[in-house]
Design a protein around this motif. Structure first.
Motif, PDB file in Angstrom:
ATOM      1  N   GLY B 427       0.855  -6.303 -14.252  1.00  0.00           N
ATOM      2  CA  GLY B 427       0.847  -5.879 -13.078  1.00  0.00           C
ATOM      3  C   GLY B 427      -0.412  -4.967 -13.290  1.00  0.00           C
ATOM      4  N   LEU B 428      -0.931  -4.381 -15.035  1.00  0.00           N
ATOM      5  CA  LEU B 428      -2.013  -3.184 -14.693  1.00  0.00           C
ATOM      6  C   LEU B 428      -2.897  -3.669 -15.266  1.00  0.00           C
ATOM      7  N   LEU B 429      -2.764  -5.580 -15.809  1.00  0.00           N
ATOM      8  CA  LEU B 429      -4.299  -5.614 -16.620  1.00  0.00           C
ATOM      9  C   LEU B 429      -5.178  -5.961 -16.118  1.00  0.00           C
ATOM     10  N   TRP B 430      -5.564  -5.850 -14.747  1.00  0.00           N
ATOM     11  CA  TRP B 430      -6.607  -5.922 -14.452  1.00  0.00           C
ATOM     12  C   TRP B 430      -7.467  -4.746 -14.348  1.00  0.00           C
ATOM     13  N   LEU B 431      -6.424  -3.208 -14.497  1.00  0.00           N
ATOM     14  CA  LEU B 431      -7.388  -2.117 -14.711  1.00  0.00           C
ATOM     15  C   LEU B 431      -7.462  -1.877 -16.149  1.00  0.00           C
ATOM     16  N   VAL B 432      -7.027  -2.748 -17.085  1.00  0.00           N
ATOM     17  CA  VAL B 432      -7.209  -2.479 -18.299  1.00  0.00           C
ATOM     18  C   VAL B 432      -8.339  -3.367 -18.796  1.00  0.00           C
ATOM     19  N   ILE B 433      -8.082  -4.281 -18.381  1.00  0.00           N
ATOM     20  CA  ILE B 433      -9.824  -5.114 -18.274  1.00  0.00           C
ATOM     21  C   ILE B 433     -10.778  -4.038 -17.798  1.00  0.00           C
ATOM     22  N   LEU B 434     -11.094  -3.681 -16.850  1.00  0.00           N
ATOM     23  CA  LEU B 434     -12.152  -2.869 -16.067  1.00  0.00           C
ATOM     24  C   LEU B 434     -12.491  -2.193 -17.149  1.00  0.00           C
ATOM     25  N   ALA B 435     -11.172  -0.916 -17.245  1.00  0.00           N
ATOM     26  CA  ALA B 435     -11.277   0.270 -18.042  1.00  0.00           C
ATOM     27  C   ALA B 435     -12.101   0.131 -19.883  1.00  0.00           C
ATOM     28  N   ILE B 436     -11.771  -1.756 -19.777  1.00  0.00           N
ATOM     29  CA  ILE B 436     -12.942  -1.903 -21.154  1.00  0.00           C
ATOM     30  C   ILE B 436     -13.759  -2.122 -20.710  1.00  0.00           C
ATOM     31  N   ALA B 437     -14.639  -2.696 -19.826  1.00  0.00           N
ATOM     32  CA  ALA B 437     -15.455  -2.989 -19.500  1.00  0.00           C
ATOM     33  C   ALA B 437     -16.272  -1.870 -19.490  1.00  0.00           C
ATOM     34  N   MET B 438     -15.709  -0.707 -18.548  1.00  0.00           N
ATOM     35  CA  MET B 438     -16.603  -0.221 -18.269  1.00  0.00           C
ATOM     36  C   MET B 438     -17.059   1.344 -19.077  1.00  0.00           C
ATOM     37  N   SER B 439     -15.451   1.394 -20.097  1.00  0.00           N
ATOM     38  CA  SER B 439     -15.800   1.750 -21.700  1.00  0.00           C
ATOM     39  C   SER B 439     -17.240   1.126 -22.927  1.00  0.00           C
ATOM     40  N   ALA B 440     -17.824  -0.160 -22.473  1.00  0.00           N
ATOM     41  CA  ALA B 440     -18.594  -0.695 -23.153  1.00  0.00           C
ATOM     42  C   ALA B 440     -20.288  -0.128 -22.137  1.00  0.00           C
ATOM     43  N   VAL B 441     -19.913   0.188 -20.901  1.00  0.00           N
ATOM     44  CA  VAL B 441     -20.862   1.214 -20.323  1.00  0.00           C
ATOM     45  C   VAL B 441     -21.334   2.373 -20.527  1.00  0.00           C
TER      46      VAL B 441
END
Lengths: 168, 505
Positions: B427-441
């Motif tokens: 359920g929370l996978l999409w949020l985690v993926i977004l969070a990791i992408a944003m930490s790259a930013v």
């Protein structure tokens, strides 16, 4: 029966006066708003009386309608009122305000309709005497009571600090 | 109900010690150190404040308690004690980094307000009753508003405080409205009893309104989008140590209580055993109610915080926007709502708080010498103040989440807990993926600061920055703490997990 009628009288008075505090179509004078605030507070005191919270009602009138409002009026009169009276109402602000009020009202009406009428807390077992109140403050609510005293200390330190002119 | 005042005093001894220290700082500054030079006054009173914090920490270490006083108004268990010790540690560092500053003559008041804000946070952490939550939240906020306004010579400080105060007042009104609806629905102020009373009522619209309003109020406290508007201005305008405290201590306490209110059924179960199962079942059923709200807030915070931080030229504003982004990551931990998630959330919040205090400490050092906090003022800092620059590098890399540092493990634990909770359907996978992408930013703007420090040329005529030894030692200590918590995260996580088990979550 009488209390029911009185409840509606006070409740409607509170709402109407409250609305007049923020949006008065006849006057834009802040003093008028402050006066309507006094009326709102007094109507609320009436609601407290209906709940048998006599002490709270008395304090409401004495402290809020009395002391606090006098300070409000002082501050209002110290400020320049002319400008405030002539300030035009911004259309965007008005629309945004009406939309958000409408949304909140809609949610409340919806939830009131959706909830069963019998729910609620039943008859409140309120004891409004100062004795009961004092006892509660020093037993069950001792800790919040003490923390509020800290809160007042912080407010006092802050007011003295911010209002005093630094000489250097 | 009978209340043993002595028992209560014993339970609340750490708070009492800190209050007494605050009063002592006020009185000592008023009576005996008044005529001394400001620097000595800061050192003497700062030492008093530090001694108070240390005494409170020692008390909690020596006398571990596990009790629930006044029906959930004051709950002391190993978990709250760990969080309180962490809060006092953050307070201690805030006091230490402010000792070098010159923005105020009212040193006693300044330290007393920091300590009283800390007391508010400690009560907040211990509260399992909506009345106590609101009052301690107000005690904390009020002290922080005044701390933000402390630099009376700077109009920006007044502006920052006013914005913070007006937004805060409105958020408090919303919180109070939400809490009163919650009380109206359940007839109880204790979190556990509320959970039990709501259990068979289902998710009705009024409850959703209450949840939204409470989320709004806490969202303001943790500076999550769309309630973040105050944060950049408050961080930039407020005196730097005040901003550090707003960004660290208040955030840790707010997130802890946010998680507690949201996971009401799990924590509330402690109050009386009967409610335990009923309570958690009730809020399991409501999880579908508040998760989407929090998810929206988290996504917006991560996107806006990281993207807007890129274009900032003021380092304090940059840290403010990165704080908004970090609030987004931490909200994922709130959404995971499990005992393990609480441990990861507290670890994240504490390490984040520590790192931010350090970063603000470095900004304060630079600001004191170059009068502003623009990125350009940091140019060539590595050659002007090597130790401070090294510390800043550690803080920035930790905030960005580079492996051996604490920031990485914070993110790692939060994301792992989120994935574990939503395991069956991710359920929370999409949020985690977004969070990791944003930490790259986020690497971009953290490295931007480091580029100024290490690569950019020194401005012509710049000389070596003289940093007081105490300042260097404190920043060094914080940096060592960040490295240590990163290399051996079990120091904190192990304690947290043990205490959560002991607290029965």
């Amino acid at each position: 029966m009488v209390t029911d009628i009185l409840f509606y009288v006070f409740a409607i008075a509170t709402l109407v006066f409250g609305a007049l505090v923020v949006a008065n179509p006849f006057s834009r004078n802040p003093v008028t708003s402050a006066m309507f605030l006094v009326l709102t507070i007094i109507s609320m005191a009436g609601l407290f009386v209906l709940l048998h919270a006599f002490f709270l009602a008395a304090v409401q009138v004495l402290v809020y309608a009395g002391a606090v409002m006098v300070l409000f009026l002082f501050v209002i009169m110290l400020l320049d009122l002319k400008e405030e009276e002539q300030r035009k109402i911004k259309k965007t602000g008005l629309v945004a305000g009406l939309v958000s009020v409408g949304a909140i009202v809609a949610i409340f009406i919806r939830s009131l309709l959706a909830s069963e009428p019998s729910r609620g807390l039943g008859d409140p077992q309120l004891e409004g005497s100062t004795f009961a109140l004092g006892k509660l403050l020093f037993t069950d609510y001792l800790l919040p009571f003490e923390i509020v005293s800290l809160l007042l200390l912080v407010a006092m330190v802050g007011v003295i600090l911010l209002s005093k002119k630094d000489l250097k | 109900m009978n209340v043993s005042y002595l028992e209560l005093l014993k339970l609340a001894a750490p708070e009492t010690i800190v209050v007494l220290t605050a009063l002592a700082a006020l009185v000592v500054d008023l009576t005996s150190t008044r005529d001394l030079e400001a620097r000595f006054r800061f050192i003497i009173n700062g030492m008093i404040a530090c001694a108070g914090c240390v005494a409170a920490i020692v008390w909690m270490l020596v006398m571990p308690a596990h009790a629930n006083a006044l029906e959930g108004m004051f709950v002391v268990d190993p978990l709250t004690q760990v969080v309180k010790i962490a809060l006092l540690g953050l307070t201690l560092f805030t006091v230490l980094i402010s000792m070098d500053s010159t923005f105020t003559e009212h040193i006693g008041e300044y330290l007393a307000l920091i300590l009283l804000a800390a007391v508010g946070m400690m009560f907040l952490v211990s509260a399992e009753d909506i009345l106590m939550i609101f009052i301690s939240l107000e005690l904390t906020s009020l002290s922080l508003y005044i701390l933000a306004a402390f630099n009376k010579r700077d109009v920006n400080s007044a502006e920052a405080a006013l914005k913070y105060f007006l937004f805060g007042g409105m958020a408090a009104a919303f919180t109070l409205f939400g809490l009163s609806l919650l009380y109206g629905l359940s007839g109880a102020t204790n979190l556990g009893q509320i959970a039990a009373a709501l259990e068979d009522k289902g998710l009705d619209p009024l409850l959703i309104v209450a949840m939204v309003m409470i989320v709004l109020g806490f969202g303001f406290k943790v500076a999550a989008v769309p309630f973040h508007l105050w944060a950049p201005d408050a961080y930039q305008g407020a005196p730097t140590p005040s901003a550090a405290f707003i960004a660290s201590g208040s955030k840790v306490a707010s997130f802890f209580i946010f998680a507690k209110v949201m996971m009401i059924g799990f924590t509330g179960g402690e109050t009386n055993g009967v409610h335990e199962i009923a309570g958690s079942a009730a809020w399991q059923q409501f999880v579908s109610g508040w998760t989407p709200v929090v998810a929206v807030v988290a996504v917006l915070s991560m996107l806006l915080g990281n993207l807007v931080a890129i274009v900032q030229s003021s380092v304090k504003r940059l840290i403010a926007y990165s704080a908004i982004a970090h609030a987004g990551y931490m909200l994922i931990g709130v959404m995971a709502h499990s005992g393990e998630a609480v441990a990861s959330l507290v670890y994240y919040a504490v390490t984040y708080g520590l790192t931010t205090i350090g970063a603000f400490g470095v900004v304060a050092v630079v600001e004191a010498r170059s009068k502003d906090d623009q990125l350009a003022s940091f140019a060539g800092l590595s050659r002007r103040a090597p130790v401070v620059s090294l510390c800043m590098m550690i803080f920035m890399l930790s905030l960005a989440g580079i492996p051996p540092l604490a920031g990485f493990f914070g993110k790692f634990y939060v994301f792992a807990a989120a994935l574990k909770t939503g395991a069956p359907n991710l359920g929370l996978l999409w949020l985690v993926i977004l969070a990791i992408a944003m930490s790259a930013v986020s690497f971009y703007y953290y490295l931007q600061v480091l580029k100024q420090i290490y690569v950019a040329d020194m401005p012509a005529g710049a000389e070596e920055l003289r940093v007081p030894v105490l300042g260097q030692v404190v920043l060094g200590l914080i940096a060592v703490g960040v490295i240590l918590l990163g290399c051996a995260p079990n120091l904190l996580v192990g304690v947290l997990q043990a205490s959560i088990k002991a607290a029965g979550l």
